[in-house]
Design a protein around this motif. Structure first.
Motif, PDB file in Angstrom:
ATOM      1  N   ARG A  94       0.847  -1.190   0.000  1.00 50.69           N
ATOM      2  CA  ARG A  94       0.000   0.000   0.000  1.00 50.69           C
ATOM      3  C   ARG A  94       0.882   1.239   0.000  1.00 50.69           C
ATOM      4  O   ARG A  94       1.954   1.253   0.616  1.00 50.69           O
ATOM      5  N   SER A  95       0.435   2.275  -0.707  1.00 51.07           N
ATOM      6  CA  SER A  95       1.208   3.518  -0.769  1.00 51.07           C
ATOM      7  C   SER A  95       0.288   4.720  -0.582  1.00 51.07           C
ATOM      8  O   SER A  95      -0.805   4.783  -1.156  1.00 51.07           O
ATOM      9  N   PHE A  96       0.769   5.669   0.223  1.00 51.52           N
ATOM     10  CA  PHE A  96       0.067   6.930   0.441  1.00 51.52           C
ATOM     11  C   PHE A  96       0.877   8.108  -0.096  1.00 51.52           C
ATOM     12  O   PHE A  96       0.401   9.233  -0.080  1.00 51.52           O
ATOM     13  N   GLU A 117       5.618  12.986  -0.918  1.00 60.80           N
ATOM     14  CA  GLU A 117       4.433  13.851  -0.844  1.00 60.80           C
ATOM     15  C   GLU A 117       3.169  13.012  -0.932  1.00 60.80           C
ATOM     16  O   GLU A 117       3.107  12.032  -1.687  1.00 60.80           O
ATOM     17  N   ILE A 118       2.148  13.405  -0.173  1.00 66.36           N
ATOM     18  CA  ILE A 118       0.887  12.669  -0.141  1.00 66.36           C
ATOM     19  C   ILE A 118       0.265  12.625  -1.531  1.00 66.36           C
ATOM     20  O   ILE A 118       0.201  13.648  -2.233  1.00 66.36           O
ATOM     21  N   LEU A 119      -0.194  11.455  -1.944  1.00 64.88           N
ATOM     22  CA  LEU A 119      -0.834  11.301  -3.250  1.00 64.88           C
ATOM     23  C   LEU A 119      -2.128  12.099  -3.295  1.00 64.88           C
ATOM     24  O   LEU A 119      -2.974  11.987  -2.400  1.00 64.88           O
ATOM     25  N   SER A 152      -5.102  -0.843  -7.386  1.00 67.08           N
ATOM     26  CA  SER A 152      -6.405  -0.196  -7.232  1.00 67.08           C
ATOM     27  C   SER A 152      -6.241   1.140  -6.518  1.00 67.08           C
ATOM     28  O   SER A 152      -5.334   1.320  -5.703  1.00 67.08           O
ATOM     29  N   VAL A 153      -7.155   2.075  -6.806  1.00 67.96           N
ATOM     30  CA  VAL A 153      -7.137   3.402  -6.188  1.00 67.96           C
ATOM     31  C   VAL A 153      -8.244   3.496  -5.141  1.00 67.96           C
ATOM     32  O   VAL A 153      -9.411   3.190  -5.421  1.00 67.96           O
ATOM     33  N   TYR A 154      -7.860   3.929  -3.930  1.00 68.33           N
ATOM     34  CA  TYR A 154      -8.791   4.101  -2.821  1.00 68.33           C
ATOM     35  C   TYR A 154      -8.782   5.555  -2.369  1.00 68.33           C
ATOM     36  O   TYR A 154      -7.763   6.244  -2.490  1.00 68.33           O
ATOM     37  N   ASP A 155      -9.911   6.005  -1.812  1.00 64.34           N
ATOM     38  CA  ASP A 155      -9.969   7.388  -1.330  1.00 64.34           C
ATOM     39  C   ASP A 155      -9.444   7.472   0.106  1.00 64.34           C
ATOM     40  O   ASP A 155      -8.992   6.480   0.686  1.00 64.34           O
ATOM     41  N   ASP A 156      -9.527   8.671   0.686  1.00 61.50           N
ATOM     42  CA  ASP A 156      -8.959   8.868   2.025  1.00 61.50           C
ATOM     43  C   ASP A 156      -9.794   8.236   3.119  1.00 61.50           C
ATOM     44  O   ASP A 156      -9.408   8.252   4.295  1.00 61.50           O
ATOM     45  N   GLY A 167      -8.829  15.093  -4.511  1.00 58.92           N
ATOM     46  CA  GLY A 167      -8.346  14.965  -3.137  1.00 58.92           C
ATOM     47  C   GLY A 167      -7.351  13.837  -2.960  1.00 58.92           C
ATOM     48  O   GLY A 167      -6.894  13.208  -3.917  1.00 58.92           O
ATOM     49  N   ASP A 168      -7.020  13.578  -1.701  1.00 56.36           N
ATOM     50  CA  ASP A 168      -6.029  12.562  -1.373  1.00 56.36           C
ATOM     51  C   ASP A 168      -6.533  11.165  -1.714  1.00 56.36           C
ATOM     52  O   ASP A 168      -7.731  10.889  -1.644  1.00 56.36           O
ATOM     53  N   PHE A 169      -5.601  10.292  -2.075  1.00 53.74           N
ATOM     54  CA  PHE A 169      -5.956   8.906  -2.370  1.00 53.74           C
ATOM     55  C   PHE A 169      -4.789   8.016  -1.968  1.00 53.74           C
ATOM     56  O   PHE A 169      -3.702   8.495  -1.594  1.00 53.74           O
TER      57      PHE A 169
END
Length: 217
Positions: free
Chosen positions: A95-97, A103-105, A130-134, A186-188
């Motif tokens: 997992r990566s943020f 820097e925050i994605l 896969s892309v997930y939200d905050d 926004g962030d993901f």
């Protein structure tokens, strides 16, 4: 379970929640807030796990963490990464943020993940990004697409055997669309999964490429 029973929770509870003393009830209400904040911070920090190019490996005992008494480590991914965790032999996850610069994605930026030929993910079943939200849900975008995997139709590889994944809000040019994951506003964060993984994922020697900020494609 005995500890939970003392505060009116679970099958060993000796009295109903409504009958608990006022201090205990206030403590439980506070725990609903503070407990979730703690678990979310642990999920974002990755816990005491290996970090490679700002990708967090899971615990090597993934799916069996309670056996060693790591209930906090188990609770965090179960709360923010799925209700049930697989054994690592069944599914290994990264997992990566943050991007390559730490820097925050964030969906306002465009990113690229480039796998050199010898970095191409492999798994006996399949792999996916896969892309997930905050809030740790699949990210909502203007496009009905949430991931790229080895099962993605028309996935394009470079002449040198490399693979590039494009992450951006806007739809890219036709040549890049199969390799594209739409981003939310926004962030993901990203989940990189290997189902029936090879040994390099199980023993955590695989080196995933970083997520790099780029211009639009």
């Amino acid at each position: 379970m005995r500890e939970f029973g003392r505060i009116g929770l679970g099958p060993q509870a000796t009295e109903a929640l409504d009958d608990l003393n006022e201090n205990t009830r206030r403590g439980l209400q506070r725990a609903l807030v503070d407990g979730n904040i703690l678990l979310q911070k642990l999920a974002q920090a990755g816990g005491d796990t290996k970090v490679v190019n700002n990708w967090f490996y899971g615990d090597k005992n993934w799916g069996r963490m309670a056996e060693s008494g790591d209930f906090l480590g188990r609770a965090s991914p179960q709360s923010y990464a799925g209700g049930i965790e697989h054994w690592v032999e069944m599914a290994a996850k990264l997992r990566s943020f943050a991007d390559a610069d730490g820097e925050i994605l964030n969906g306002k930026n465009n990113y690229r993940i480039r796998f050199e030929k010898d970095q191409i993910p492999t798994a006996r079943a399949f792999w996916s990004i896969s892309v997930y939200d905050d809030k740790f849900n699949l990210a909502e975008t203007d496009w009905d697409k949430y991931l790229v995997s080895d099962a993605t139709e028309n996935l394009v590889y470079g002449q040198d055997g490399s693979l590039e994944i494009y992450l951006q809000q806007d739809q890219p040019e036709q040549a890049h669309r199969a390799n594209w994951i739409p981003l939310p506003k926004g962030d993901f964060n990203l989940f990189f999964r290997f189902y029936l993984p090879n040994q390099s994922m199980i023993d955590q020697t695989y080196v995933p490429p970083p997520v790099r900020k780029t211009a639009a494609n």
